[in-house]
Design a protein around this motif. Structure first.
Motif, PDB file in Angstrom:
ATOM      1  N   ALA A 223      32.129  46.882  43.849  1.00  0.00           N
ATOM      2  CA  ALA A 223      32.063  45.427  43.996  1.00  0.00           C
ATOM      3  C   ALA A 223      33.442  44.797  43.879  1.00  0.00           C
ATOM      4  O   ALA A 223      33.799  43.877  44.626  1.00  0.00           O
ATOM      5  CB  ALA A 223      31.117  44.850  42.948  1.00  0.00           C
ATOM      6  N   ILE A 224      34.272  45.316  42.951  1.00  0.00           N
ATOM      7  CA  ILE A 224      35.636  44.776  42.785  1.00  0.00           C
ATOM      8  C   ILE A 224      36.460  45.061  44.033  1.00  0.00           C
ATOM      9  O   ILE A 224      37.209  44.191  44.512  1.00  0.00           O
ATOM     10  CB  ILE A 224      36.290  45.394  41.532  1.00  0.00           C
ATOM     11  CG1 ILE A 224      35.561  44.906  40.273  1.00  0.00           C
ATOM     12  CG2 ILE A 224      37.765  45.039  41.450  1.00  0.00           C
ATOM     13  CD1 ILE A 224      35.982  45.607  39.009  1.00  0.00           C
ATOM     14  N   GLU A 226      35.365  45.439  47.086  1.00  0.00           N
ATOM     15  CA  GLU A 226      34.921  44.539  48.159  1.00  0.00           C
ATOM     16  C   GLU A 226      35.491  43.142  47.982  1.00  0.00           C
ATOM     17  O   GLU A 226      35.857  42.494  48.961  1.00  0.00           O
ATOM     18  CB  GLU A 226      33.394  44.506  48.187  1.00  0.00           C
ATOM     19  CG  GLU A 226      32.762  45.803  48.690  1.00  0.00           C
ATOM     20  CD  GLU A 226      31.247  45.737  48.660  1.00  0.00           C
ATOM     21  OE1 GLU A 226      30.621  46.690  49.154  1.00  0.00           O
ATOM     22  OE2 GLU A 226      30.696  44.746  48.140  1.00  0.00           O
ATOM     23  N   GLU A 227      35.561  42.661  46.734  1.00  0.00           N
ATOM     24  CA  GLU A 227      36.148  41.337  46.486  1.00  0.00           C
ATOM     25  C   GLU A 227      37.635  41.309  46.841  1.00  0.00           C
ATOM     26  O   GLU A 227      38.153  40.310  47.344  1.00  0.00           O
ATOM     27  CB  GLU A 227      35.956  40.959  45.015  1.00  0.00           C
ATOM     28  CG  GLU A 227      34.527  40.598  44.652  1.00  0.00           C
ATOM     29  CD  GLU A 227      34.055  39.339  45.351  1.00  0.00           C
ATOM     30  OE1 GLU A 227      32.874  39.271  45.705  1.00  0.00           O
ATOM     31  OE2 GLU A 227      34.892  38.430  45.579  1.00  0.00           O
TER      32      GLU A 227
END
Length: 802
Positions: A223-224, A226-227
């Motif tokens: 998730a990090i 992707e951010e």
């Protein structure tokens, strides 16, 4: 009593199994006396006949409480230990061991040290109970309620999982204090083993928890990334797979499913079994042509040229394909048609599918369904099964590489069903234009659009296809070929193909039309062309051998050379031999391989008016014979028949080829004609054949399979055919040369039939008009040879059902 792997303590009850003959003999004698026996453990359990040196010196003297004998020859006893003893010597070995023993008295002590040892042992035992779930509750209760130190030591030593050597040490220790010390040592070691096992199990559990924690952290890391706009740089294989799936451009629902599976794949270790399953599934999603279609060639003239070049005649089917192209040209989003080619073997059903794909400019996929029993062959297996894979429909689509191929379902009439399911039921969704746009294979578990696929099914007969499935298909019949059509096809298609297949050119071999006709008439008997192609191939092989031997001269084959190359004729026209006799009529029959002529033979003998039917006839054909006989008897006077002779004659009706099952009502006219010929004692015209169902009132009802029956009659040399008037419409489809060779007489009742049977009819025989009325008739049944096709052939069986 030597014990292989058991040991008995005093004051304990133990079941024992005895297999040795000496032990069984011993028990038989012990039970007669005081029931005392010495129980000695063996040093080496594998020895069958132990001696003094093979036994531990300390034994337990016990009492045999009970003995049971079992069918396998073994004996089981229940013993209770009484006291310790020392084995001094063995005084006798046969038929069993007899030893001299010396009783051992326990040395008991009292005091604080004994109490401390008992307390310590109870605490160790309680810790073992806490560590292990396998110690029975009854042992715990017994240990808590045992007050005697020696009895407690024996109880725990006999019940806990100690080795035979450790137990023997405690059995041989007569000093209770020393025995308790030994037990304390053994309990401490067992407890250490249990604690270590528990520690290892906890470590394994913590490792699993660590793997779950790593998965959670990996998801957070993803998730990090992707951010931050960073891709999955750790696994290029996953990135490449995702790129392939996006390139395939699947629907949004499929893309979401692929994303979920990719997330699972990233979280898995490549060595896990589930990893390969998910990887294979994603490969299938990436390989399917979700958005790839071949462009249709909508040139009607080109399509017509291709169809004519590959197949002769078949005008109805060619027109249907051209109509589809014309509508497709006007309406781009038209759904693919679902056709069913029905006809005898060898009429070109499968090869026609290839020509249609070629004319449309599409890929061609053929799947044979003959003998398929498993529904999963159509819908696929769920991914939970080992070696699961998609069904044949999805496999064919992937092989084609486009989502609009011409998909041929070959031999759809030969599907089976068993405990694994019904494949024909699974085809209901595939062949329904309203449903196949959301076809869901069990393996993919996502919708795939089949509405653009052009499905073509082939079948020899339609009666084995379930009605719901048949209703979903547009049936196009491929009838058998006439002799002229076969000759033209042979010269235009078969002979050039076989010349090329055998390394010959047109200048090497010339087969005349008359030779081809002789091969068709004398060496083949079929509605299609397969046997004709085999015979032409046989001729080509013989010519190829001559050229290989150095004979370069061109070969011309006429009717006279056919027998030299193919041997004597295999078939002959038996019409002249079988007819011309009173009581014999020529009928017409339909079989799945085309039409056939059918001889009806009737003979009479003195009797009481009985009727005998032979020839392996079905119920419908038997009823037709009974109806014809009843009509003759009820109209005997008006038919100019001898009434007394009718009542005193037993009639035997036989249909030759008795080993072939025959059924159907369309032989009614032929049976009635044979009976009239028999009682008139006049032969029916030789070149006359007939078909039609007869009622009790003399009406002639229509039948099916008319084209195939007429072609069979023409092959057999028939020149005149009697047909029910309602079958006149079937003559439209006949080739012009067939119509020119034959004379058709249309009849409504037996009144119309009778004047056409004989060369001349006396004036006194004036049949009456049949009375009005209808009777219920039995329908045709499935058989190897039937005199009409089943009612599922559209337009071929317009029978009236009262």
């Amino acid at each position: 009593m030597p014990l292989r792997s058991d040991l008995v303590f005093p004051q304990t009850v133990v079941p024992l199994v005895i297999n040795r003959p000496s032990g069984i003999r011993l028990m038989d004698e012990v039970l007669v006396g005081e029931r005392l026996v010495g129980l000695a453990s063996q040093l080496h359990p594998e020895i069958d006949d132990p001696g003094m040196n093979d036994l531990f010196p300390t034994i337990c003297v016990g009492t045999v409480l009970k003995m049971l004998k079992f069918p396998d020859g073994s004996t089981r006893i229940v013993c209770q230990g009484q006291t310790r003893a020392k084995l001094v010597r063995v005084v006798q070995t046969e038929p069993y061991l007899i030893g001299e023993v010396e009783p051992l008295e326990e040395v008991e002590e009292e005091g604080v040290e004994i109490d401390a040892l008992v307390h310590h042992i109870n605490r160790l035992f309680q810790r073992m109970v806490d560590q292990s779930q396998q110690i029975p509750e009854e042992l715990q209760v017994a240990a808590m309620n045992t007050r005697e130190p020696g009895r407690l030591a024996d109880l725990l030593a006999s019940s806990l999982p100690f080795s035979i050597e450790e137990r023997q040490i405690m059995l041989g220790e007569i000093n209770v204090r020393l025995r308790l010390e030994r037990l304390s040592q053994f309990l401490s070691r067992q407890l250490a083993v249990l604690e270590l096992s528990t520690k290892i199990q906890e470590q394994v559990g913590s490792e699993l928890s660590k793997a779950q924690r790593d998965h959670f952290l990996r998801q957070q890391l993803k998730a990090i990334q992707e951010e931050l706009g960073e891709g999955d740089s750790e696994n290029p294989e996953v990135a490449e797979l995702w790129e392939r799936i996006k390139t395939a451009n699947p629907p949004e629902e499929v893309q979401r499913e692929a994303e979920r599976e990719l997330e699972r794949l990233v979280a898995m270790h490549p060595s896990s079994a589930e990893y390969s399953i998910v990887r294979t599934y994603l490969d299938w999603l990436a390989l399917l042509p979700w958005d790839k279609a071949s462009k249709d060639r909508l040139d009607l003239r080109r399509a017509r040229k291709i169809l004519d070049a590959d197949h002769y005649d078949l005008e109805k089917i060619k027109e249907r394909i051209l109509e589809y192209l014309a509508v497709r040209k006007l309406k781009q989003d038209m759904k693919g048609p679902i056709l069913c080619f029905a006809g005898p073997p060898g009429t070109g059903k499968t090869s026609l599918g290839k020509s249609i794909a070629k004319a449309l400019g599409r890929e061609f996929i053929r799947v044979s369904l003959g003998g398929v029993h498993d529904e999963a062959e159509i819908r696929g297996h769920r991914r939970t099964y080992v070696a699961a894979m998609p069904g044949r429909i999805v496999q064919g689509i992937r092989k084609a590489g486009t989502n609009n191929p011409v998909f041929m379902l070959d031999e759809v009439d030969k599907l089976g069903n068993d405990f694994r399911g019904d494949p024909s039921a699974a085809l209901l969704e595939v062949l329904d234009p309203e449903q196949n746009s959301t076809f869901r294979d069990h393996y993919l578990d996502v919708d795939f659009d089949l509405s653009k696929v052009m499905f073509i099914a082939t079948a020899n007969v339609l009666d084995t296809i379930p009605s719901p499935l048949l209703d979903r298909m547009e049936v196009l019949n491929l009838p058998g070929y006439s002799e002229e059509e076969k000759t033209l096809i042979a010269q235009k298609y078969i002979i050039p193909k076989q010349l090329e297949a055998h390394g010959l050119v047109a200048a090497d071999l010339d087969i005349t039309d008359h030779a081809v006709r002789k091969v068709i008439a004398d060496y083949t008997r079929e509605a299609g062309l397969r046997n004709l192609e085999r015979e032409v191939a046989a001729v080509c092989r013989k010519v190829a051998r001559r050229r290989a031997e150095g004979k370069k001269k061109a070969v011309t084959i006429g009717p006279g050379q056919v027998a030299d190359l193919l041997g004597p004729s295999r078939y002959f026209r038996e019409l002249a031999d079988r007819t011309g006799i009173p009581g014999v009529a020529t009928g017409l029959a339909w079989t799945p391989t085309g039409g056939e002529i059918l001889f009806i033979e009737a003979t009479g003998m003195p009797g009481k008016g009985g009727l005998t039917l032979t020839g392996l006839l079905g119920d419908s054909m038997r009823e037709s014979a009974q109806a014809a006989m009843s009509y003759l008897r009820s109209h005997a006077k008006l038919l100019a028949l001898d009434i007394p002779k009718l009542s005193k004659t037993d009639v035997h009706i036989h249909v030759p080829a008795g080993a072939v099952p025959k059924d159907g009502p369309s032989a009614g006219v032929a049976i009635a004609s044979a009976l009239i010929s028999l009682f008139r004692d006049r032969p029916i015209r030789k070149e006359l054949a007939m078909t039609g169902e007869v009622t009790l009132t003399g009406r002639v009802l229509p039948v099916g399979g008319v084209r195939d029956k007429i072609l069979a009659a023409r092959r057999a040399g028939i020149r005149t055919i009697l047909l029910p008037r309602h079958n006149e419409k079937d003559l439209v489809e006949l080739p012009a040369d067939v119509k020119a060779d034959l004379t058709f007489r249309l009849v409504d009742t037996l009144d119309d039939v009778l004047p056409k049977l004989f060369d001349d009819l006396p004036a006194k025989a004036q049949p009456v008009k049949p009375s009005s009325g209808r009777v219920r008739t039995a329908g045709p049944k499935k058989s190897a040879a039937s005199d009409e096709p089943k009612s599922k052939f559209p337009g071929q069986h317009p029978r009236r059902r009262p």
